[in-house]
Write a protein that holds these residues in place. Structure first.
Motif, PDB file in Angstrom:
ATOM      1  N   ASP A  95      -0.688 -75.371 -45.197  1.00  8.58           N
ATOM      2  CA  ASP A  95      -1.843 -74.306 -45.441  1.00  8.58           C
ATOM      3  C   ASP A  95      -2.851 -74.743 -46.339  1.00  8.58           C
ATOM      4  OD1 ASP A  95      -0.752 -72.844 -43.283  1.00  8.58           O
ATOM      5  OD2 ASP A  95      -0.201 -71.186 -44.787  1.00  8.58           O
ATOM      6  N   ILE A  96      -2.291 -75.131 -47.538  1.00 10.92           N
ATOM      7  CA  ILE A  96      -3.199 -75.672 -48.480  1.00 10.92           C
ATOM      8  C   ILE A  96      -3.959 -76.958 -48.034  1.00 10.92           C
ATOM      9  CG2 ILE A  96      -3.369 -76.708 -50.944  1.00 10.92           C
ATOM     10  CD1 ILE A  96      -0.813 -74.897 -51.516  1.00 10.92           C
ATOM     11  N   ASP A  98      -4.575 -77.964 -45.113  1.00 11.68           N
ATOM     12  CA  ASP A  98      -5.574 -77.430 -44.025  1.00 11.68           C
ATOM     13  C   ASP A  98      -6.766 -77.123 -44.623  1.00 11.68           C
ATOM     14  OD1 ASP A  98      -3.588 -78.236 -41.983  1.00 11.68           O
ATOM     15  OD2 ASP A  98      -3.078 -76.198 -41.787  1.00 11.68           O
ATOM     16  N   GLN A  99      -6.601 -76.325 -45.713  1.00  5.98           N
ATOM     17  CA  GLN A  99      -7.815 -75.626 -46.272  1.00  5.98           C
ATOM     18  C   GLN A  99      -8.647 -76.782 -46.945  1.00  5.98           C
ATOM     19  OE1 GLN A  99      -7.244 -71.902 -48.579  1.00  5.98           O
ATOM     20  NE2 GLN A  99      -5.226 -72.064 -47.710  1.00  5.98           N
ATOM     21  N   VAL A 100      -7.929 -77.767 -47.626  1.00  6.09           N
ATOM     22  CA  VAL A 100      -8.756 -78.896 -48.242  1.00  6.09           C
ATOM     23  C   VAL A 100      -9.215 -79.679 -46.951  1.00  6.09           C
ATOM     24  CG1 VAL A 100      -8.497 -81.205 -49.533  1.00  6.09           C
ATOM     25  CG2 VAL A 100      -7.036 -79.201 -50.195  1.00  6.09           C
ATOM     26  N   ASN A 101      -8.947 -79.960 -45.968  1.00  2.00           N
ATOM     27  CA  ASN A 101      -9.429 -80.793 -44.955  1.00  2.00           C
ATOM     28  C   ASN A 101     -10.478 -80.049 -44.210  1.00  2.00           C
ATOM     29  OD1 ASN A 101      -7.615 -82.948 -44.940  1.00  2.00           O
ATOM     30  ND2 ASN A 101      -6.033 -82.031 -43.608  1.00  2.00           N
ATOM     31  N   ALA A 102     -10.463 -78.594 -44.234  1.00  2.00           N
ATOM     32  CA  ALA A 102     -11.577 -77.848 -43.793  1.00  2.00           C
ATOM     33  C   ALA A 102     -12.675 -77.771 -44.830  1.00  2.00           C
ATOM     34  CB  ALA A 102     -10.891 -76.280 -43.495  1.00  2.00           C
ATOM     35  N   ASP A 104     -12.587 -75.946 -47.516  1.00  2.00           N
ATOM     36  CA  ASP A 104     -12.452 -74.560 -47.950  1.00  2.00           C
ATOM     37  C   ASP A 104     -12.082 -74.622 -49.488  1.00  2.00           C
ATOM     38  OD1 ASP A 104     -13.330 -73.316 -45.657  1.00  2.00           O
ATOM     39  OD2 ASP A 104     -11.361 -73.222 -45.080  1.00  2.00           O
ATOM     40  N   LEU A 105     -11.326 -75.725 -49.887  1.00  4.97           N
ATOM     41  CA  LEU A 105     -10.655 -76.228 -51.212  1.00  4.97           C
ATOM     42  C   LEU A 105     -11.091 -77.406 -51.458  1.00  4.97           C
ATOM     43  CD1 LEU A 105      -7.199 -74.645 -51.020  1.00  4.97           C
ATOM     44  CD2 LEU A 105      -9.103 -73.473 -52.308  1.00  4.97           C
ATOM     45  N   GLN A 109      -8.892 -78.299 -56.389  1.00  5.48           N
ATOM     46  CA  GLN A 109      -8.148 -76.771 -56.199  1.00  5.48           C
ATOM     47  C   GLN A 109      -7.247 -76.887 -55.216  1.00  5.48           C
ATOM     48  OE1 GLN A 109     -12.055 -75.293 -54.473  1.00  5.48           O
ATOM     49  NE2 GLN A 109     -12.609 -74.368 -56.293  1.00  5.48           N
ATOM     50  N   GLY A 110      -6.974 -77.744 -54.393  1.00  8.84           N
ATOM     51  CA  GLY A 110      -5.937 -77.650 -53.496  1.00  8.84           C
ATOM     52  C   GLY A 110      -4.742 -78.334 -54.215  1.00  8.84           C
ATOM     53  N   THR A 170      -5.202 -84.373 -51.551  1.00  7.66           N
ATOM     54  CA  THR A 170      -5.810 -84.220 -52.868  1.00  7.66           C
ATOM     55  C   THR A 170      -5.771 -85.444 -53.587  1.00  7.66           C
ATOM     56  OG1 THR A 170      -3.643 -83.696 -54.035  1.00  7.66           O
ATOM     57  CG2 THR A 170      -4.755 -81.769 -52.598  1.00  7.66           C
TER      58      THR A 170
END
Length: 242
Positions: A95-96, A98-102, A104-105, A109-110, A170
């Motif tokens: 999940d983390i 995916d958020q970095v790739n998107a 969002d982080l 932060q990731g 990251t």
């Protein structure tokens, strides 16, 4: 001599973190040979200082306090439960990522978001290491040897996979380095204890982990893989497989 051997291994593992970590340091480490250098150094130490019997004794030696695991069934149950726990933690790391790739982080932060998960992973492995420390060697049927081997390889694989998921997106952020080193150190301790209990997994373990780690040998994980690579090198002499 046994104490000196493990002291040397620990010193080598820690030395990878003696200098500040920068991208240039990471590139330099890869250019210098990275994981392969660690393997070569530990191989030399083992070859020159220890015979095969002494290596096996050093791995299998446990404190005088003996714990009852409930036989091989108890060991298999313990390792299965740990694998289930680590598998349950995997979704959080993905999940983390995916958020970095998107977007969002940020990568930083990731890395921060992944720290609690890696702490939980370290704690889960530490609990099992504590439960196995002091246990006596087990008499194991061939089928159970295969079961233990498969579980150990699966445990190493899932730790590597989760770490790679995060570090790939990251980078090896400074806040992750010490924690990931600790994770691989406690994982190495687990391998030592299981080998001490079921020494017959050694040939299969070497055969499975050597290509697995070699595939990561020139990547971002090089600085944190030293403990487990050093352990693998110490048990990988050809005479150990006789």
């Amino acid at each position: 001599m046994k104490a000196a051997f493990f002291t040397t291994i620990a010193t080598m593992a820690l030395s990878a973190f003696a200098a500040p970590v920068t991208e240039s340091n990471s590139v330099a480490a890869r250019q210098a040979g990275g994981v392969q250098d660690a393997v070569n150094k530990v191989d030399e130490i083992v070859t020159e200082e220890l015979g095969v019997g002494e290596i096996a004794d050093a791995i299998a030696t446990t404190p005088s306090k003996r714990q009852d695991l409930g036989g091989i069934e108890g060991l298999i149950s313990t390792l299965t439960d740990l694998l289930d726990t680590l598998q349950g933690q995997s979704g959080g790391f993905q999940d983390i990522a995916d958020q970095v790739n998107a977007g969002d982080l940020t990568p930083d932060q990731g890395a921060d978001a992944a720290i609690p998960g890696f702490q939980d992973m370290h704690y889960s492995i530490t609990e099992v290491v504590t439960s196995l420390t002091g246990a006596a060697g087990l008499t194991v049927a061939d089928g159970d040897v295969d079961t233990v081997l498969n579980l150990v390889v699966a445990l190493v694989s899932i730790v590597l996979a989760n770490v790679k998921v995060i570090v790939t997106v990251t980078g090896l952020q400074p806040q992750l380095i010490s924690l990931l080193h600790s994770v691989f150190s406690i994982l190495s301790s687990l391998l030592i204890l299981v080998i001490g209990l079921v020494s017959a997994i050694l040939p299969g373990l070497i055969a499975a982990l050597t290509p697995l780690l070699a595939g990561l040998g020139n990547g971002l994980l090089v600085p944190v893989l030293t403990p487990i690579v050093a352990l693998l090198a110490s048990i990988s002499l050809p005479t150990n497989l006789a």
